[in-house]
Design a protein around this motif. Structure first.
Motif, PDB file in Angstrom:
ATOM      1  N   ARG A  31       0.838  -1.203   0.000  1.00  0.00           N
ATOM      2  CA  ARG A  31       0.000   0.000   0.000  1.00  0.00           C
ATOM      3  C   ARG A  31       0.866   1.243   0.000  1.00  0.00           C
ATOM      4  O   ARG A  31       0.650   2.175  -0.782  1.00  0.00           O
ATOM      5  CB  ARG A  31      -0.955  -0.005   1.201  1.00  0.00           C
ATOM      6  CG  ARG A  31      -1.930   1.163   1.169  1.00  0.00           C
ATOM      7  CD  ARG A  31      -2.909   1.157   2.319  1.00  0.00           C
ATOM      8  NE  ARG A  31      -2.266   1.595   3.543  1.00  0.00           N
ATOM      9  CZ  ARG A  31      -2.077   0.852   4.626  1.00  0.00           C
ATOM     10  NH1 ARG A  31      -2.496  -0.390   4.648  1.00  0.00           N
ATOM     11  NH2 ARG A  31      -1.483   1.339   5.687  1.00  0.00           N
ATOM     12  N   GLY A  34       2.432   1.771  -3.279  1.00  0.00           N
ATOM     13  CA  GLY A  34       1.489   1.972  -4.368  1.00  0.00           C
ATOM     14  C   GLY A  34       1.394   0.788  -5.317  1.00  0.00           C
ATOM     15  O   GLY A  34       0.919   0.930  -6.438  1.00  0.00           O
ATOM     16  N   PRO A  37      -3.315  -3.740  -3.816  1.00  0.00           N
ATOM     17  CA  PRO A  37      -4.701  -3.532  -4.238  1.00  0.00           C
ATOM     18  C   PRO A  37      -5.209  -2.160  -3.801  1.00  0.00           C
ATOM     19  O   PRO A  37      -4.684  -1.560  -2.864  1.00  0.00           O
ATOM     20  CB  PRO A  37      -5.473  -4.632  -3.496  1.00  0.00           C
ATOM     21  CG  PRO A  37      -4.473  -5.508  -2.844  1.00  0.00           C
ATOM     22  CD  PRO A  37      -3.175  -4.815  -2.846  1.00  0.00           C
ATOM     23  N   ARG A  38      -6.236  -1.684  -4.496  1.00  0.00           N
ATOM     24  CA  ARG A  38      -6.888  -0.435  -4.084  1.00  0.00           C
ATOM     25  C   ARG A  38      -7.414  -0.612  -2.668  1.00  0.00           C
ATOM     26  O   ARG A  38      -7.815  -1.710  -2.281  1.00  0.00           O
ATOM     27  CB  ARG A  38      -8.041  -0.105  -5.019  1.00  0.00           C
ATOM     28  CG  ARG A  38      -7.575   0.239  -6.422  1.00  0.00           C
ATOM     29  CD  ARG A  38      -8.741   0.484  -7.340  1.00  0.00           C
ATOM     30  NE  ARG A  38      -9.577   1.545  -6.784  1.00  0.00           N
ATOM     31  CZ  ARG A  38     -10.721   1.941  -7.291  1.00  0.00           C
ATOM     32  NH1 ARG A  38     -11.197   1.356  -8.368  1.00  0.00           N
ATOM     33  NH2 ARG A  38     -11.415   2.908  -6.742  1.00  0.00           N
ATOM     34  N   PHE A  39      -7.435   0.460  -1.908  1.00  0.00           N
ATOM     35  CA  PHE A  39      -7.905   0.390  -0.528  1.00  0.00           C
ATOM     36  C   PHE A  39      -8.880   1.518  -0.241  1.00  0.00           C
ATOM     37  O   PHE A  39      -8.998   2.466  -1.010  1.00  0.00           O
ATOM     38  CB  PHE A  39      -6.728   0.419   0.456  1.00  0.00           C
ATOM     39  CG  PHE A  39      -5.924   1.694   0.413  1.00  0.00           C
ATOM     40  CD1 PHE A  39      -6.213   2.746   1.263  1.00  0.00           C
ATOM     41  CD2 PHE A  39      -4.878   1.840  -0.478  1.00  0.00           C
ATOM     42  CE1 PHE A  39      -5.472   3.918   1.229  1.00  0.00           C
ATOM     43  CE2 PHE A  39      -4.125   2.988  -0.524  1.00  0.00           C
ATOM     44  CZ  PHE A  39      -4.431   4.038   0.334  1.00  0.00           C
ATOM     45  N   VAL A  40      -9.566   1.389   0.873  1.00  0.00           N
ATOM     46  CA  VAL A  40     -10.542   2.374   1.328  1.00  0.00           C
ATOM     47  C   VAL A  40     -10.062   2.901   2.671  1.00  0.00           C
ATOM     48  O   VAL A  40      -9.772   2.112   3.577  1.00  0.00           O
ATOM     49  CB  VAL A  40     -11.946   1.736   1.499  1.00  0.00           C
ATOM     50  CG1 VAL A  40     -12.949   2.760   1.987  1.00  0.00           C
ATOM     51  CG2 VAL A  40     -12.397   1.082   0.212  1.00  0.00           C
ATOM     52  N   LYS A  41      -9.974   4.204   2.802  1.00  0.00           N
ATOM     53  CA  LYS A  41      -9.601   4.792   4.087  1.00  0.00           C
ATOM     54  C   LYS A  41     -10.900   4.972   4.883  1.00  0.00           C
ATOM     55  O   LYS A  41     -11.669   5.897   4.653  1.00  0.00           O
ATOM     56  CB  LYS A  41      -8.889   6.126   3.882  1.00  0.00           C
ATOM     57  CG  LYS A  41      -8.262   6.644   5.130  1.00  0.00           C
ATOM     58  CD  LYS A  41      -7.327   7.797   4.850  1.00  0.00           C
ATOM     59  CE  LYS A  41      -6.690   8.221   6.153  1.00  0.00           C
ATOM     60  NZ  LYS A  41      -5.729   9.290   5.966  1.00  0.00           N
ATOM     61  N   TYR A  49     -10.330  -3.014   2.558  1.00  0.00           N
ATOM     62  CA  TYR A  49     -10.181  -3.437   1.167  1.00  0.00           C
ATOM     63  C   TYR A  49     -11.483  -4.049   0.700  1.00  0.00           C
ATOM     64  O   TYR A  49     -12.047  -4.908   1.374  1.00  0.00           O
ATOM     65  CB  TYR A  49      -9.065  -4.480   1.037  1.00  0.00           C
ATOM     66  CG  TYR A  49      -7.687  -3.921   1.298  1.00  0.00           C
ATOM     67  CD1 TYR A  49      -6.913  -3.437   0.259  1.00  0.00           C
ATOM     68  CD2 TYR A  49      -7.174  -3.870   2.585  1.00  0.00           C
ATOM     69  CE1 TYR A  49      -5.648  -2.922   0.491  1.00  0.00           C
ATOM     70  CE2 TYR A  49      -5.911  -3.347   2.835  1.00  0.00           C
ATOM     71  CZ  TYR A  49      -5.162  -2.878   1.775  1.00  0.00           C
ATOM     72  OH  TYR A  49      -3.914  -2.359   2.011  1.00  0.00           O
ATOM     73  N   ARG A  50     -11.977  -3.606  -0.462  1.00  0.00           N
ATOM     74  CA  ARG A  50     -13.147  -4.257  -1.049  1.00  0.00           C
ATOM     75  C   ARG A  50     -12.703  -5.588  -1.630  1.00  0.00           C
ATOM     76  O   ARG A  50     -11.656  -5.693  -2.261  1.00  0.00           O
ATOM     77  CB  ARG A  50     -13.742  -3.401  -2.161  1.00  0.00           C
ATOM     78  CG  ARG A  50     -14.512  -2.214  -1.668  1.00  0.00           C
ATOM     79  CD  ARG A  50     -15.253  -1.551  -2.829  1.00  0.00           C
ATOM     80  NE  ARG A  50     -15.894  -0.357  -2.367  1.00  0.00           N
ATOM     81  CZ  ARG A  50     -15.377   0.864  -2.483  1.00  0.00           C
ATOM     82  NH1 ARG A  50     -14.219   1.039  -3.073  1.00  0.00           N
ATOM     83  NH2 ARG A  50     -16.021   1.903  -2.009  1.00  0.00           N
ATOM     84  N   ASP A  53     -11.860  -5.393  -5.220  1.00  0.00           N
ATOM     85  CA  ASP A  53     -10.545  -4.824  -5.529  1.00  0.00           C
ATOM     86  C   ASP A  53      -9.430  -5.834  -5.300  1.00  0.00           C
ATOM     87  O   ASP A  53      -8.445  -5.865  -6.055  1.00  0.00           O
ATOM     88  CB  ASP A  53     -10.300  -3.560  -4.700  1.00  0.00           C
ATOM     89  CG  ASP A  53     -11.198  -2.408  -5.122  1.00  0.00           C
ATOM     90  OD1 ASP A  53     -11.617  -2.375  -6.299  1.00  0.00           O
ATOM     91  OD2 ASP A  53     -11.479  -1.541  -4.278  1.00  0.00           O
ATOM     92  N   TRP A  57      -7.054  -7.058  -8.341  1.00  0.00           N
ATOM     93  CA  TRP A  57      -5.601  -6.988  -8.202  1.00  0.00           C
ATOM     94  C   TRP A  57      -4.974  -8.347  -8.497  1.00  0.00           C
ATOM     95  O   TRP A  57      -3.980  -8.436  -9.215  1.00  0.00           O
ATOM     96  CB  TRP A  57      -5.245  -6.499  -6.798  1.00  0.00           C
ATOM     97  CG  TRP A  57      -3.786  -6.309  -6.565  1.00  0.00           C
ATOM     98  CD1 TRP A  57      -3.028  -5.250  -6.953  1.00  0.00           C
ATOM     99  CD2 TRP A  57      -2.914  -7.200  -5.869  1.00  0.00           C
ATOM    100  NE1 TRP A  57      -1.725  -5.436  -6.539  1.00  0.00           N
ATOM    101  CE2 TRP A  57      -1.648  -6.626  -5.879  1.00  0.00           C
ATOM    102  CE3 TRP A  57      -3.095  -8.428  -5.242  1.00  0.00           C
ATOM    103  CZ2 TRP A  57      -0.550  -7.240  -5.275  1.00  0.00           C
ATOM    104  CZ3 TRP A  57      -2.006  -9.039  -4.651  1.00  0.00           C
ATOM    105  CH2 TRP A  57      -0.747  -8.445  -4.676  1.00  0.00           C
TER     106      TRP A  57
END
Length: 66
Positions: A31, A34, A37-41, A49-50, A53, A57
């Motif tokens: 993370r 970069g 996987p995409r993450f959610v704050k 993490y969804r 996503d 990934w």
């Protein structure tokens, strides 16, 4: 990834690491770099993490047989 069947479900960093079969420190390093996987704050100190996503990934990193 059979534990969480809802692709929009949000899992914790620990759950994401378990689903990816890596250490939590690996998820954090990816993370920060970069490359993960995409993450959610979720809040100031919580990351999620969804499942979709995580799957996307993994799909992007899956090599095709020659």
């Amino acid at each position: 990834m059979t534990e969480h069947t809802d692709p929009l479900a949000v899992v914790t960093e620990i759950e994401a690491a378990k689903l990816l079969k890596v250490a939590i420190v690996t998820v954090r390093r990816m993370r920060w770099a970069g490359t993960g996987p995409r993450f959610v704050k979720l809040s100031e100190r919580r990351i999620g993490y969804r499942v979709a996503d995580l799957n996307a990934w993994l799909d992007a990193r899956t090599s095709k047989a020659a």
